[in-house]
Motif scaffolding. Structure first.
Motif, short mmCIF file in Angstrom:
data_model
loop_
_atom_site.label_atom_id
_atom_site.label_comp_id
_atom_site.label_asym_id
_atom_site.label_seq_id
_atom_site.Cartn_x
_atom_site.Cartn_y
_atom_site.Cartn_z
N PHE A 1 32.51 -25.62 -55.61
CA PHE A 1 31.71 -24.47 -55.19
C PHE A 1 30.24 -24.66 -55.48
O PHE A 1 29.38 -24.34 -54.63
CB PHE A 1 32.20 -23.19 -55.87
N VAL A 2 29.88 -25.13 -56.65
CA VAL A 2 28.46 -25.27 -57.01
C VAL A 2 27.75 -26.19 -56.03
O VAL A 2 26.66 -25.87 -55.54
CB VAL A 2 28.32 -25.80 -58.46
N SER A 3 28.35 -27.32 -55.71
CA SER A 3 27.75 -28.26 -54.76
C SER A 3 27.60 -27.62 -53.39
O SER A 3 26.55 -27.72 -52.74
CB SER A 3 28.61 -29.52 -54.67
N ARG A 4 28.63 -26.92 -52.93
CA ARG A 4 28.60 -26.33 -51.59
C ARG A 4 27.60 -25.18 -51.53
O ARG A 4 26.86 -25.03 -50.55
CB ARG A 4 29.99 -25.84 -51.19
N PHE A 5 27.57 -24.34 -52.57
CA PHE A 5 26.67 -23.20 -52.52
C PHE A 5 25.22 -23.63 -52.65
O PHE A 5 24.32 -23.03 -52.06
CB PHE A 5 27.03 -22.18 -53.62
N ALA A 6 24.97 -24.70 -53.40
CA ALA A 6 23.62 -25.25 -53.47
C ALA A 6 23.17 -25.74 -52.09
O ALA A 6 22.02 -25.54 -51.68
CB ALA A 6 23.56 -26.38 -54.49
N ALA A 7 24.09 -26.38 -51.36
CA ALA A 7 23.76 -26.82 -50.00
C ALA A 7 23.46 -25.63 -49.10
O ALA A 7 22.55 -25.66 -48.27
CB ALA A 7 24.92 -27.64 -49.43
N LEU A 8 24.22 -24.54 -49.28
CA LEU A 8 24.03 -23.35 -48.45
C LEU A 8 22.70 -22.66 -48.77
O LEU A 8 22.07 -22.08 -47.88
CB LEU A 8 25.19 -22.39 -48.69
N MET A 9 22.27 -22.73 -50.01
CA MET A 9 21.07 -21.99 -50.44
C MET A 9 19.83 -22.87 -50.53
O MET A 9 18.74 -22.35 -50.83
CB MET A 9 21.34 -21.35 -51.80
N HIS A 10 19.92 -24.16 -50.26
CA HIS A 10 18.81 -25.05 -50.61
C HIS A 10 17.51 -24.74 -49.88
O HIS A 10 16.42 -25.01 -50.38
CB HIS A 10 19.21 -26.52 -50.41
N ASP A 11 17.59 -24.16 -48.69
CA ASP A 11 16.37 -23.86 -47.93
C ASP A 11 16.07 -22.37 -47.82
O ASP A 11 15.27 -21.97 -46.96
CB ASP A 11 16.47 -24.46 -46.52
N VAL A 12 16.67 -21.52 -48.66
CA VAL A 12 16.46 -20.08 -48.51
C VAL A 12 15.02 -19.67 -48.81
O VAL A 12 14.61 -18.55 -48.49
CB VAL A 12 17.43 -19.26 -49.38
N GLY A 13 14.25 -20.57 -49.40
CA GLY A 13 12.84 -20.27 -49.65
C GLY A 13 11.95 -20.47 -48.43
O GLY A 13 10.78 -20.08 -48.44
N LYS A 14 12.48 -21.06 -47.37
CA LYS A 14 11.64 -21.38 -46.21
C LYS A 14 11.10 -20.15 -45.48
O LYS A 14 9.92 -20.14 -45.11
CB LYS A 14 12.40 -22.30 -45.25
N PRO A 15 11.89 -19.12 -45.21
CA PRO A 15 11.31 -17.97 -44.50
C PRO A 15 10.11 -17.37 -45.22
O PRO A 15 9.14 -16.95 -44.58
CB PRO A 15 12.48 -16.97 -44.44
N ARG A 16 10.15 -17.35 -46.54
CA ARG A 16 9.06 -16.73 -47.30
C ARG A 16 7.85 -17.64 -47.42
O ARG A 16 6.74 -17.17 -47.71
CB ARG A 16 9.58 -16.35 -48.69
N THR A 17 8.01 -18.93 -47.22
CA THR A 17 6.90 -19.88 -47.40
C THR A 17 6.40 -20.48 -46.09
O THR A 17 5.53 -21.35 -46.10
CB THR A 17 7.32 -21.02 -48.34
N ARG A 18 6.94 -20.04 -44.97
CA ARG A 18 6.56 -20.64 -43.68
C ARG A 18 5.10 -20.34 -43.36
O ARG A 18 4.66 -19.19 -43.42
CB ARG A 18 7.47 -20.13 -42.56
N ARG A 19 4.36 -21.37 -43.01
CA ARG A 19 2.97 -21.24 -42.62
C ARG A 19 2.70 -22.12 -41.41
O ARG A 19 3.25 -23.22 -41.29
CB ARG A 19 2.04 -21.67 -43.76
N PHE A 20 1.83 -21.64 -40.50
CA PHE A 20 1.41 -22.42 -39.35
C PHE A 20 -0.02 -22.91 -39.60
O PHE A 20 -0.90 -22.12 -39.95
CB PHE A 20 1.44 -21.59 -38.06
N VAL A 21 -0.23 -24.20 -39.44
CA VAL A 21 -1.57 -24.75 -39.60
C VAL A 21 -2.22 -24.92 -38.23
O VAL A 21 -1.59 -24.69 -37.19
CB VAL A 21 -1.54 -26.09 -40.37
N GLY A 22 -3.49 -25.33 -38.22
CA GLY A 22 -4.29 -25.31 -37.00
C GLY A 22 -3.70 -26.03 -35.82
O GLY A 22 -3.82 -25.57 -34.67
N ASP A 23 -3.03 -27.16 -36.03
CA ASP A 23 -2.50 -27.93 -34.91
C ASP A 23 -1.10 -27.47 -34.49
O ASP A 23 -0.44 -28.13 -33.69
CB ASP A 23 -2.48 -29.42 -35.25
N GLY A 24 -0.65 -26.35 -35.03
CA GLY A 24 0.67 -25.83 -34.67
C GLY A 24 1.78 -26.33 -35.57
O GLY A 24 2.93 -25.92 -35.42
#
Length: 483
Positions: free
Chosen positions: A294-317
């Motif tokens: 479970f720990v391995s699988r749940f870490a895989a499921l949660m590993h990118d949950v920080g992306k929506p809050r940190t998403r930024r667009f720079v000048g070149d798109g």
């Protein structure tokens, strides 16, 4: 792993599987059946054991339902079972053990939920049909009467099982109103069995998703763990997202379905996450015990949950997600606390999420031995799981790039193995212990001893093992610099 449910079963195969399983468990079902019948009571093998017998799966945990009341069941088990317990008496259940067999026998039930309550009102029933009618899905509403082995299937569960579909015995709205957790169980059974879910059931789940909020966090957590550890978790997770249930129990998952930028320059994070989960499952053989983990699988499921809050667009798109590892670890910790996971599980999963990008600083092997030691130290007892997560996270379609990443991580693991053999990295500690530090500096126990210990640990990371003389000289130099 399938994105879609598995193909139908042949009824002849189902019949053969049931016959073979009933013969295997005959020492239990025949003896118990005769005891209950001799006392004037009905007894039926029911639920998961019947369903799994049809699927060719063996169980030593057997569930029965009976016309006998709990006190009558308890009397009938004494003298036959090696041990008897009544922890489920309030729900009409008496449990026992006989050799390698675990048995639970429950009085016919008629059970409903108050719309605002988390706990069921339990009333005993009088008929098998009434008991089966209150069960969650038709494939769990089949029974085998014992000892004569008569098959009871009032809701055509065998047909649904053959077609690998989950359907409720009555209206799904009534079933989910009685027990909203059954919506989670639909997703869990889809993941465990590879079944599809009847459209009427999906529609009811979607309309009633907010009812899950009356269920305790612990019960939701237990279903989620079973789902994640199932053979086909993508099927169950997809159903949670599709119906809106995930928005209440694991909102970080649907949040990963980010709108793509106009240049389509970043991955679909949701689909990427499910791919990483599946690839981590394929690598579980590397872990002690081999999985499901479970720990391995749940870490895989949660590993990118920080992306929506940190998403930024720079000048070149271009899209960036700077520090999504650190942010994701905090989000993971908060969600797991809300679901009442243990502190050990929370620390393990959130730690893996925070470390999952560390490898990408390795480049083509430029890390010093000091950096490798720190990687091992920071991973601690999660190092093998970190290996799995990091490898699973390499989902590029560029085969040349994927092969390069694999070779690079092979190199890092080889360096870790070499240093571990030379320096016992798993138990990495300074070259002087606390007692030696106090004796050399002539100081009592206290905060300063801890600071000195940490300084020597950092030196151990940077320089590798030192002799006791060199360690003492380094300690005295640090002490002198403190004034």
């Amino acid at each position: 792993m399938p994105d879609a449910p598995l193909p139908p079963l042949q009824l002849t195969d189902v019949q053969r599987s049931v016959s073979a399983e009933l013969d295997r468990i005959a020492p239990v079902i025949d003896e118990l059946g005769r005891r209950f019948r001799g006392a004037g009571h009905e007894l039926h093998l029911v639920g998961g054991p019947v369903r799994d017998a049809m699927l060719g799966r063996q169980h030593n945990d057997l569930d029965f339902t009976t016309s006998a009341r709990p006190e009558q069941t308890e009397r009938l088990l004494k003298g036959w079972a090696d041990a008897v317990w009544d922890i489920g008496r309030a729900f009409g259940t008496i449990g026992c053990r006989r050799g390698d067999w675990q048995v639970e026998i429950t009085t016919y039930r008629s059970e409903t939920y108050d719309p605002s309550s988390r706990k069921p009102d339990v009333d005993f029933g009088d008929t098998l049909a009434g008991d089966l009618g209150r069960r969650d899905f038709t494939v769990n509403a089949m029974a085998v009467s014992v000892p004569d082995r008569t098959f009871e299937d009032p809701f055509h569960g065998v047909v649904d099982l053959a077609h690998r579909v989950l359907r409720t015995p009555g209206r799904p709205e009534d079933s989910f109103s009685d027990d909203p957790l059954r919506m989670m169980r639909a997703a869990r059974f889809a993941a465990q069995l590879g079944f599809s879910v009847d459209p009427a059931v999906v529609s009811a789940m979607t309309a009633m998703a907010d009812r899950i909020t009356i269920i305790s966090a612990e019960r939701v957590r237990d279903e989620l763990v079973k789902l994640v550890c199932a053979p086909y978790p993508r099927l169950g997770l997809g159903l949670l997202v599709e119906t809106g249930l995930a928005g209440h129990v694991l909102p970080e998952l649907p949040a990963l379905a980010l709108e793509r930028d106009e240049h389509h320059r970043h991955k679909d994070v949701y689909e990427h996450t499910l791919t990483v989960l599946e690839q981590s499952i394929e690598l579980e053989s590397r872990l002690p015990g081999g999985g499901p983990d479970f720990v391995s699988r749940f870490a895989a499921l949660m590993h990118d949950v920080g992306k929506p809050r940190t998403r930024r667009f720079v000048g070149d798109g271009t899209v960036t997600f700077h520090h999504h590892d650190v942010v994701g670890a905090k989000i993971t910790r908060k969600r797991m606390k809300a679901l009442r996971f243990s502190n050990d599980q929370i620390d393990a999963v959130s730690g893996l999420v925070e470390l999952h990008l560390r490898f990408h600083g390795y480049g083509t092997g430029e890390w010093t031995d000091s950096a490798v030691r720190r990687y091992v130290r920071d991973a601690g007892d999660q190092l093998e799981r970190l290996h799995v997560l990091t490898r699973a996270d390499c989902t590029t379609r560029n085969r040349r790039k994927a092969e390069r990443l694999r070779r690079t991580y092979d190199d890092l693991e080889a360096r870790i193995a070499r240093l571990s053999e030379e320096e016992e990295l798993a138990s990495l500690r300074p070259d002087l212990d606390g007692n030696q530090i106090m004796a050399i500096l002539e100081i009592p126990p206290g905060r300063v001893v801890g600071e000195a210990y940490q300084h020597l640990l950092e030196l151990r990371m940077d320089r590798g093992p030192m002799s006791s003389e060199d360690a003492e000289a380094a300690l005295r130099e640090w002490w002198a610099a403190r004034g």
